[in-house]
Design an enzyme around this catalytic site. Structure first.
Site, PDB file in Angstrom:
ATOM      1  N   GLY A 170       0.820  -1.208   0.000  1.00 17.86           N
ATOM      2  CA  GLY A 170       0.000   0.000   0.000  1.00 17.86           C
ATOM      3  C   GLY A 170       0.852   1.257   0.000  1.00 17.86           C
ATOM      4  O   GLY A 170       1.916   1.330  -0.626  1.00 17.86           O
ATOM      5  N   GLY A 171       0.400   2.253   0.734  1.00 15.94           N
ATOM      6  CA  GLY A 171       1.125   3.521   0.798  1.00 15.94           C
ATOM      7  C   GLY A 171       2.514   3.396   1.361  1.00 15.94           C
ATOM      8  O   GLY A 171       3.395   4.227   1.077  1.00 15.94           O
ATOM      9  N   GLY A 405      24.342   9.282 -30.853  1.00 14.80           N
ATOM     10  CA  GLY A 405      23.864   9.942 -29.648  1.00 14.80           C
ATOM     11  C   GLY A 405      24.161   9.168 -28.385  1.00 14.80           C
ATOM     12  O   GLY A 405      24.330   9.759 -27.303  1.00 14.80           O
ATOM     13  N   ALA A 406      24.263   7.848 -28.492  1.00 19.41           N
ATOM     14  CA  ALA A 406      24.577   7.032 -27.315  1.00 19.41           C
ATOM     15  C   ALA A 406      26.003   7.311 -26.835  1.00 19.41           C
ATOM     16  O   ALA A 406      26.281   7.273 -25.632  1.00 19.41           O
ATOM     17  CB  ALA A 406      24.393   5.557 -27.627  1.00 19.41           C
TER      18      ALA A 406
END
Length: 515
Positions: A170-171, A405-406
């Protein structure tokens, strides 16, 4: 009267130390878990733990919790030392009300978090809780919010480490998710927002606790867990080892240790480690181990996005963050998961003054519809942003492929690298020789009587003319082309000279990383 009060104090302390009682402690042991206090005994230096607020109890009178025997309200908090260095800790006690978080429980955790931030000491949370205490309703939820807020304020100021040593659902899962590192225990810990029963009711999927949120799932698939251990003792040992590389806060230098490993040590085995065939893989772990002090490399996220390696090591006793391609997995390409993994690690190292050493052998970003639709542009930009924003010393070594770009995303000179070295085997280019030759020499290949022979000839020509490291070195994009055996010496010398690096950036509230 004084004697009676002293005896009363002793009885109260005995009840606190008994935790949830012998039966619940026995069940905790039978499930393969240590108790909250036993974990602190293993984690901290012997005799160093000082407990805070042991007499706190639940407050929900309307549900009668104020009359329930709940020692320390299900969480042990305080401070101690690890290798002589102060840390603040909390350890949830599953034997008391299932370690559930109520108002007073949360206040204890918040108090120790405030103390950690105020004193500039690492914060370690040992999580073993059934979740929010339903009897205390909205106050439990408010307690989680108070913890999340403090996690955020402490982020980048002090190291925050979360160990998941039981249920975390949960939270409750979001506090560990905000912290810097998450360690999970195989077979006894799990994390998920909604449990198997809810999943089955909503999606009709039948799944076990382990398959939904077990340690291996979060280590290999979701990337939530940075480390996985086989039992509680191993989990706590990982935390101790991890902290040995980290400063206590963002104003301190990382802890340097005396090293018997000569910084100028050469390793001739490196000269033959990269295969002549650019398509053949090799294990980058071997390169890292041969370069760093005593071959000691603590890998982070070892099971997640294996095409990129991240972890901590030492060079001449100085802790560093290492980022490297792994040619043995997906040829070392950058994909979505690897980009997220690498960017987060770089950001952590920059926040805590850890120099970055980057080993490059990247053929590019992973192509494909799934990657494009999944946001490779957005996620790949995280690597560019993280390296560009980092002001710590940055040393880059290009081993083999450095394409497109890598190549830039792996901390190229123009992205802010302070030193860039290349091995003679390096190929630095817009794209691989095979694809580039088809474009640059298309006419020559198409007109040749033997197209395949001409194609092979043009590929080699492209490598010789465009892709070799001397072209980049001639343009000052590479500082020097070095013998692989000498890599350790060059990195160690560079880090020594860069130790006093100071880099000012434009004043602003914060940048906006492409999340």
């Amino acid at each position: 009267m004084p004697g009676d009060r002293l005896e009363d104090l002793r009885r109260r302390r005995e009840r606190i130390l008994a935790m949830g009682g012998p039966e619940r402690v026995r069940r905790q042991h039978e499930s393969g878990k240590l108790t909250a206090r036993e974990r602190l005994d293993v984690l901290l230096d012997p005799g160093s733990f000082v407990e805070l607020d042991p007499f706190v109890t639940p407050r929900a009178r309307e549900f009668g919790l104020d009359r329930v025997e709940a020692p320390a309200d299900g969480v042990v908090t305080g401070w101690g030392t690890i290798d002589g260095r102060p840390v603040h800790v909390f350890s949830q006690d599953f034997t008391v009300l299932g370690g559930s978080l109520g108002e007073a429980h949360a206040e204890k955790i918040c108090k120790v978090m405030d103390l950690a931030l105020r004193t500039g000491t690492p914060l370690i949370g040992l999580n073993d809780s059934g979740g929010a205490r339903i009897q205390e309703g909205v106050m439990s939820l408010g307690g989680y919010a108070e913890i999340f807020w403090r996690n955020t304020q402490a982020s980048g100021v002090i190291p925050q480490i979360s160990a998941i040593m039981g249920p975390c659902a949960g939270g409750a899962v979001y506090s560990p998710a905000i912290t810097d590192f998450v360690v999970m225990v195989r077979g006894t810990s799990y994390m998920f927002v909604t449990g198997p029963q809810v999943v089955k009711a909503v999606t009709r999927e039948d799944v076990s606790f382990e398959a939904l949120g077990g340690a291996d799932v979060h280590a290999a698939r979701s990337g939530v867990a940075h480390f996985v251990a086989d039992d509680d003792e191993a989990c706590l040992a990982v935390i101790r080892r991890l902290l040995s590389f980290l400063p206590s806060n963002n104003l301190d230098e990382p802890p340097r240790r005396p090293s018997t490993d000569d910084p100028a040590r050469a390793d001739p085995e490196l000269d033959a480690l990269v295969p002549d065939d650019p398509a053949r893989p090799y294990d980058m772990h071997e390169v890292i181990r041969r370069v760093v002090d005593d071959g000691d490399f603590l890998e982070v996220h070892a099971q997640f996005a294996g095409n990129l390696l991240c972890g901590f090591a030492r060079l001449a006793g100085r802790p560093v963050g290492v980022v490297a391609q792994q040619p043995a997995v997906l040829a070392g390409v950058l994909d979505i998961d690897a980009s997220v993994k690498g960017a987060r690690f770089v950001r952590f190292c920059d926040a805590f003054n850890l120099p970055l050493v980057t080993f490059v052998d990247v053929p590019g970003f992973l192509p494909g519809v799934a990657q494009e639709h999944g946001g490779i542009i957005r996620h790949g930009a995280k690597m560019l942003f993280a390296y560009s924003a980092a002001t710590v010393p940055k040393v880059t070594i290009v081993l083999r492929k450095a394409y497109g770009g890598a190549y830039l995303a792996m901390c190229a000179r123009d992205l802010g690298a302070d030193r860039v070295y290349a091995w003679p085997t390096a190929e630095i280019a817009v794209m691989g020789a095979e694809g580039a030759a088809e474009i640059v020499f298309r006419k020559e290949i198409s007109e040749a009587p033997d197209r395949e022979a001409k194609r092979s000839e043009m590929i080699e020509k492209y490598r010789d003319v465009f892709a070799n490291p001397y072209v980049a070195a001639g343009r000052r994009l590479v500082d020097d082309i070095i013998e692989p055996a000498e890599t350790r010496r060059y990195i160690a010398q560079s880090l020594e000279y860069l130790h006093t690096k100071r880099e000012l950036r434009p004043g602003k509230k914060h940048g906006l990383i492409p999340l």
